[in-house]
Structure formats: C-alpha cells, structure tokens
Design an enzyme around this catalytic site. Structure first.
Site, short mmCIF file in Angstrom:
data_model
loop_
_atom_site.label_atom_id
_atom_site.label_comp_id
_atom_site.label_asym_id
_atom_site.label_seq_id
_atom_site.Cartn_x
_atom_site.Cartn_y
_atom_site.Cartn_z
N SER A 186 -9.83 -57.17 31.61
CA SER A 186 -10.86 -56.51 30.98
C SER A 186 -11.01 -56.90 29.82
CB SER A 186 -9.97 -54.91 30.67
OG SER A 186 -10.89 -54.15 29.93
N TYR A 199 -3.06 -49.79 27.74
CA TYR A 199 -3.83 -50.41 28.72
C TYR A 199 -4.31 -51.88 28.24
CZ TYR A 199 -8.21 -51.04 31.39
OH TYR A 199 -9.23 -51.60 32.39
#
Length: 357
Positions: A186, A199
């Site tokens: 990501s 995350y």
C-alpha cells in the site's frame, strides 16, 4: 578514534555523491527503464493455462484480479475466509474464461491453512505460476483511543504474516516454474495517514520483506510489488477495526480518512495489476499519479505531516461509531460542503454494503 574519522568522512562525502547520482545517473537510468517497459509491453507473459493462486479473493482487489486473470485464460486457486462469496467469485471467473477454478476456504493468518492451500493447488494442478498475496484488513483508531493494543495483532497476522506464510510454502513451486509473486502492499507504507498506524506498519513491513526477497531470489522468482493508493474496496466502503478491536462498517469515518483524495475503481486497479505482472514489472503504484506522494514524503516530510494534520485530524470533535470519538477535520468539512464526493468517489462505492458472510 578510527571509526569516528571514517564516519565523519562519509558524512561529508555521501551528500554530494547522492546529488551527483541523482543528476547524472538517474536520467539515463530512467530512459533505459522506459525502453525496457516498451519491450515488456511487446513481450508479455501468456498466462493461459497457467495456475494463479489469489488470497483475499472474495471481494475487492482480489476478486477483480481473479476476473482479469480469468479473462486471460488462467486456472485459478481462490482463497478467502468467506466460502459463499468465494464460490460466487469462482463461478463468475469460470464464466469469464478461466478453464478451471478451485475455491478454498482458508485463513492466511493460520500457517497450517496456508500450507494446506498450497498443497491443494499443487495436488489439483501440479504446478504454480503466480501467487497473488492480496489478503488484508484495516484498522482505524488513534493510538491513545486503543484500549488494548493486542486486539490489533490480527492486522499484522493477516497483512504481513499471511503473505510470509504463503510465500514460504509456495516458493519451491514458483522457483520450479520460474513464476512470479504479486505482493499487494500500500502507499500507506510511506504515507503517515492518521488513525491507520497499525495498517500502515503492516504494509511497510510487507514492502521491505519483498524488497529483501528480490535479492534472495535473484532471477528465480519474479516479484511485482504493488502499492495501491485509495482504491474502491471493502476498506474504502468503511469496513475496519475500531479502537476496541471490533469489526464495523462506518462510512462517516471513511470520509474522514479518505477526505478529498480521489478513489479509483477496483476494476481499473485490477487491470493495471495483472498487466504489470504479465509484463514482469518490479513495481506498480496505482493510480500512477500516486507515485508523486512518495517523493513528497521524501523531500517534504514536514509539509506532508502538516497537511495530514490539517486535512484529517484538526477540527471540532464529533461522534464516530460507538467506540471512537472522531474529529471532523477540514478535509471532511470541505467534502460535505462542496459535494465533492460525487466527483471524487466512484458511484459504485456505496451502492452495496461490504460482504459480511
């Protein structure tokens, strides 16, 4: 004494050497890579009849990537924890052109499930050509609001360790086929998005893990490292773990986090991922413009941090879900007052709720 002299010398030499490299080495290197990309476009891998294993395939990016591979005639092994949704994806993949689909309920956080998943793929097809490590979950919580940090171990167990397990068990077969790993990290690996510390940390760990494996694998196994920006998925539908470690759907908090960042459709992202994989590319950031955020963070870190605080943190407190109190910052207020969501977010984003089966 000698070590101090050495490090002082390097402190003086390293900056101008880096500047020289950027000025004289980077331009010809970019030109060389541009021509390599043209060759990659001309000589793409034909995955028809090859075997592709995809984790997190019941929804979002994993689901759409499965459809893109299916259209190219690949045999699919689809894995996720939601069996009913997985079977539906498998049926559609067959309709789109996949000659054979094996749907396996599996939890990538469980190493035994990962080993069994790879074994079933090999028993069914006798080979493995692409491994798409896509399974992931998200948390949204300020650290000060977290009641028990151990509630968030699952973030690392799925986002990082799940890919580690799958890679370890699949590596011998990928090496034998000269295969490829598609690792979905990501842009959060470098962007300090507030409330997403767990995350982001898991995705940064994943990124560095595969960067190191490039060196270890050499040319035996290709690696396409994907760093998506903000993509249409269950995560951007507002599904996440709260400060108490409960899984909820809260689109209001989603708007606070995403703010004024455009959300790309999942179909477009999936097409780019599969195209990049069959071209043998080492990196993909999708959408492509999101690459600039890496350079913003490298060259203007203070500015990036300030923008995040102003757009995503600062403001009057409002109620979020029943667990968390979330501030309504400038970005959310601009989003509401201007109606920019209708332009920046895909129409399909909130058409359906995230799958819960």
């Amino acid at each position: 004494m000698m070590d101090a002299i050495i490090h002082t010398f390097l402190d003086l030499v390293a900056p101008p050497f880096t500047f020289f490299t950027l000025l004289f080495v980077l331009p010809p290197l970019r030109i060389f890579k541009f021509f390599l990309s043209i060759l990659g476009a001309l000589f793409t891998e034909d995955v028809a009849g090859k075997v592709v294993l995809i984790t997190g395939a019941s929804s979002g990016i994993g689901e759409s990537v499965a459809y893109e591979y299916a259209k190219r005639g690949a045999c699919l092994v689809l894995a996720a924890r939601r069996e009913k949704s997985l079977e539906e994806v498998g049926e559609r993949a067959l309709y789109l052109g996949s000659p054979e689909v094996l749907a396996v309920r599996a939890d990538v956080a469980d190493p035994d499930d990962c080993r069994s998943l790879v074994d079933r793929a090999i028993n069914a097809f006798g080979r493995l050509d692409h491994l798409v490590n896509n399974a992931g979950i998200m948390s949204v919580a300020m650290l000060d609001q977290v009641h028990d940090v151990t509630d968030f171990r699952e973030i690392m167990d799925i986002n990082f360790w799940g890919s580690v397990y799958m890679t370890r068990f699949a590596a011998p077969y990928l090496r034998a086929s000269g295969g490829r790993i598609v690792a979905v990290s990501s842009a959060g690996a470098w962007l300090p998005s507030p409330r997403m510390s767990f995350y982001n940390a898991s995705k940064a760990a994943l990124f560095q893990f595969y960067e190191t494996l490039r060196v270890e694998f050499g040319g035996d196994i290709g690696i396409t490292l994907v760093t998506p920006g903000i993509i249409e998925s269950e995560l951007t539908q507002g599904k996440y773990f709260t400060s108490q470690g409960r899984l909820v759907v809260d689109k209001h908090i989603r708007d606070v986090e995403v703010s004024l960042t455009p959300i790309e459709s999942v179909e477009r992202c999936a097409k780019a991922i599969v195209k990049s994989a069959v071209r043998g590319e080492a990196y993909l950031t999708e959408p492509a413009w999101f690459r600039t955020t890496f350079f913003w963070k490298v060259f203007f870190p203070e500015l990036v941090e300030w923008l995040y605080r102003v757009m995503c943190v600062s403001g009057g407190a409002i109620d979020g879900n029943e667990d968390d109190e979330v501030e309504e910052p400038l970005g959310k207020r601009v989003l509401d007052y201007t109606g920019a969501k209708s332009v920046l977010y895909p129409d399909s984003l909130d058409a359906t709720d995230p799958k819960t089966d």
